[in-house]
Design a protein around this motif. Structure first.
Motif, PDB file in Angstrom:
ATOM      1  N   HIS A   7       1.182  -1.460  -0.090  1.00 57.96           N
ATOM      2  CA  HIS A   7       0.453   0.216   0.012  1.00 57.96           C
ATOM      3  C   HIS A   7       1.191   0.918   0.001  1.00 57.96           C
ATOM      4  N   PHE A   8       2.235   1.174   1.198  1.00 57.26           N
ATOM      5  CA  PHE A   8       2.716   2.469   0.929  1.00 57.26           C
ATOM      6  C   PHE A   8       3.159   2.678  -0.404  1.00 57.26           C
ATOM      7  N   HIS A   9       3.993   1.393  -0.824  1.00 59.93           N
ATOM      8  CA  HIS A   9       4.393   1.431  -2.313  1.00 59.93           C
ATOM      9  C   HIS A   9       3.937   1.989  -3.396  1.00 59.93           C
ATOM     10  N   SER A  10       1.949   1.870  -3.804  1.00 56.23           N
ATOM     11  CA  SER A  10       1.403   1.920  -4.799  1.00 56.23           C
ATOM     12  C   SER A  10       1.096   3.568  -3.951  1.00 56.23           C
ATOM     13  N   LYS A  11       0.969   4.413  -3.231  1.00 53.00           N
ATOM     14  CA  LYS A  11       0.957   5.326  -3.094  1.00 53.00           C
ATOM     15  C   LYS A  11       1.849   6.543  -3.061  1.00 53.00           C
ATOM     16  N   ALA A  12       2.896   5.709  -2.697  1.00 52.62           N
ATOM     17  CA  ALA A  12       4.427   6.986  -3.611  1.00 52.62           C
ATOM     18  C   ALA A  12       4.174   6.502  -5.001  1.00 52.62           C
ATOM     19  N   LYS A  13       4.037   5.881  -5.527  1.00 50.79           N
ATOM     20  CA  LYS A  13       3.647   5.465  -6.850  1.00 50.79           C
ATOM     21  C   LYS A  13       2.957   6.834  -7.040  1.00 50.79           C
ATOM     22  N   GLU A  14       1.946   6.745  -6.968  1.00 55.28           N
ATOM     23  CA  GLU A  14       0.803   7.789  -7.064  1.00 55.28           C
ATOM     24  C   GLU A  14       1.572   9.107  -6.954  1.00 55.28           C
ATOM     25  N   VAL A  15       2.580   9.248  -6.077  1.00 53.83           N
ATOM     26  CA  VAL A  15       2.718  10.881  -5.379  1.00 53.83           C
ATOM     27  C   VAL A  15       4.016  11.263  -6.793  1.00 53.83           C
ATOM     28  N   ARG A  16       4.744   9.518  -7.001  1.00 54.17           N
ATOM     29  CA  ARG A  16       6.093  10.352  -8.046  1.00 54.17           C
ATOM     30  C   ARG A  16       4.914  10.793  -9.343  1.00 54.17           C
ATOM     31  N   ASP A  17       3.375   9.686  -9.501  1.00 51.34           N
ATOM     32  CA  ASP A  17       3.333  10.270 -11.134  1.00 51.34           C
ATOM     33  C   ASP A  17       2.777  11.315 -10.935  1.00 51.34           C
ATOM     34  N   TRP A  18       2.402  12.525  -9.734  1.00 52.54           N
ATOM     35  CA  TRP A  18       1.325  13.067  -9.840  1.00 52.54           C
ATOM     36  C   TRP A  18       2.200  14.434 -10.080  1.00 52.54           C
ATOM     37  N   LEU A  19       3.680  14.070  -9.526  1.00 57.44           N
ATOM     38  CA  LEU A  19       4.880  15.153  -9.602  1.00 57.44           C
ATOM     39  C   LEU A  19       5.361  15.326 -10.663  1.00 57.44           C
ATOM     40  N   ALA A  20       4.662  14.552 -11.606  1.00 60.15           N
ATOM     41  CA  ALA A  20       5.739  14.061 -12.573  1.00 60.15           C
ATOM     42  C   ALA A  20       4.400  14.980 -14.317  1.00 60.15           C
ATOM     43  N   LYS A  21       3.517  14.914 -13.392  1.00 56.83           N
ATOM     44  CA  LYS A  21       2.459  15.134 -13.988  1.00 56.83           C
ATOM     45  C   LYS A  21       2.596  16.737 -13.819  1.00 56.83           C
ATOM     46  N   GLU A  22       2.839  17.348 -12.768  1.00 55.43           N
ATOM     47  CA  GLU A  22       2.803  18.143 -12.382  1.00 55.43           C
ATOM     48  C   GLU A  22       4.123  19.322 -13.095  1.00 55.43           C
ATOM     49  N   LEU A  23       4.944  18.527 -13.130  1.00 53.59           N
ATOM     50  CA  LEU A  23       6.413  18.985 -14.037  1.00 53.59           C
ATOM     51  C   LEU A  23       6.390  19.264 -15.098  1.00 53.59           C
ATOM     52  N   ALA A  24       5.561  18.776 -16.328  1.00 53.94           N
ATOM     53  CA  ALA A  24       5.239  18.819 -17.361  1.00 53.94           C
ATOM     54  C   ALA A  24       4.512  19.674 -17.303  1.00 53.94           C
ATOM     55  N   ALA A  25       3.726  20.098 -16.570  1.00 52.00           N
ATOM     56  CA  ALA A  25       2.220  21.371 -16.841  1.00 52.00           C
ATOM     57  C   ALA A  25       3.229  22.958 -16.882  1.00 52.00           C
ATOM     58  N   LEU A  26       4.946  22.396 -16.906  1.00 52.46           N
ATOM     59  CA  LEU A  26       5.606  23.271 -16.560  1.00 52.46           C
ATOM     60  C   LEU A  26       5.639  24.287 -17.491  1.00 52.46           C
ATOM     61  N   ARG A  27       5.878  25.276 -18.243  1.00 46.50           N
ATOM     62  CA  ARG A  27       5.988  25.777 -19.563  1.00 46.50           C
ATOM     63  C   ARG A  27       7.666  26.038 -19.365  1.00 46.50           C
ATOM     64  N   GLY A  28       8.928  25.357 -19.853  1.00 51.87           N
ATOM     65  CA  GLY A  28       9.927  25.844 -19.516  1.00 51.87           C
ATOM     66  C   GLY A  28      10.535  26.007 -20.674  1.00 51.87           C
ATOM     67  N   GLY A  29      10.070  26.568 -22.107  1.00 52.78           N
ATOM     68  CA  GLY A  29      10.885  27.163 -23.180  1.00 52.78           C
ATOM     69  C   GLY A  29      10.260  26.628 -24.506  1.00 52.78           C
ATOM     70  N   ASN A 126       3.817  14.587   0.947  1.00 54.46           N
ATOM     71  CA  ASN A 126       3.016  13.849   0.993  1.00 54.46           C
ATOM     72  C   ASN A 126       2.958  12.552   1.469  1.00 54.46           C
ATOM     73  N   LEU A 127       4.462  12.456   0.837  1.00 54.29           N
ATOM     74  CA  LEU A 127       5.019  10.405   1.152  1.00 54.29           C
ATOM     75  C   LEU A 127       5.904  10.772   3.029  1.00 54.29           C
ATOM     76  N   ARG A 128       5.622  11.585   3.028  1.00 51.45           N
ATOM     77  CA  ARG A 128       6.157  11.202   4.435  1.00 51.45           C
ATOM     78  C   ARG A 128       4.375  11.197   5.270  1.00 51.45           C
ATOM     79  N   LYS A 129       3.737  11.879   4.508  1.00 51.88           N
ATOM     80  CA  LYS A 129       2.324  11.379   5.356  1.00 51.88           C
ATOM     81  C   LYS A 129       1.957  10.332   5.329  1.00 51.88           C
ATOM     82  N   GLU A 130       2.020   9.042   4.019  1.00 55.04           N
ATOM     83  CA  GLU A 130       1.981   8.127   3.927  1.00 55.04           C
ATOM     84  C   GLU A 130       2.891   7.347   4.457  1.00 55.04           C
TER      85      GLU A 130
END
Length: 183
Positions: A7-29, A126-130
């Protein structure tokens, strides 16, 4: 009986996926269609995401081409993308909309770095909370007698190491040009 950390690993993967999506949405040039994921268009009596009304393609490294499926929504699309406050210059032609990414200034780079660090910190929290939830779950199951003594220092240390490994993986998601030496 030992504790399953799945369960901890699945939640950690969700956090990683969320961060990857958020960073992809940042306009970098560089032109990236992900920047338009959050843009909603007022069309057909409701708010609809751009990707449901048009195809989004990369014309060149600095330009996105937005071709609507229905030419009747071209004006609404143009208005929504221009008003989205994502820093794009928008122009319409007969085939669709062309969204250009302006050059990044040093101020904009600093602002993007700040946003990236904020998102990274939110992911770490979020990882610390999990991790804390997993420790509380272990503690509760021990009190119920479902687990043998799991809260020995070695188990707690192993869980913290796993959380630290996941945090380092989060840092690796940030593009090299945005990384700082202390992250």
């Amino acid at each position: 009986m030992s504790y399953s950390f799945s369960h901890f690993h699945s939640k950690a993967k969700e956090v990683r996926d969320w961060l990857a999506k958020e960073l992809a949405a940042l306009r970098g040039g560089r032109a990236t269609p992900a920047i338009l994921d959050a843009v909603l268009v007022e069309s057909y009596g409701s708010k609809i995401p751009v990707k449901h009304l048009a195809s989004i393609s990369i014309e060149d490294p600095k330009t996105l081409r937005i071709a609507p499926f229905d030419a009747g929504v071209l004006k609404e699309l143009e208005k929504a993308v221009a008003g989205a406050d994502v820093g794009l210059s928008v122009s319409a032609d007969e085939r669709g909309i062309r969204a250009r990414f302006p050059e990044l200034t040093s101020e904009r780079r600093a602002a993007l770095l700040k946003v990236a660090k904020e998102r990274l910190e939110r992911a770490r929290i979020n990882l610390r909370k999990e991790r804390d939830a997993a420790l509380q779950d272990i503690e509760a199951k021990e009190k119920q007698g479902l687990l043998e003594d799991m809260l020995d220092p070695e188990t707690v240390e192993r869980l913290k190491e796993r959380q630290d490994d996941d945090a380092f993986q989060l840092v690796d998601l940030i593009a090299p040009e945005y990384r700082c030496p202390r992250c």
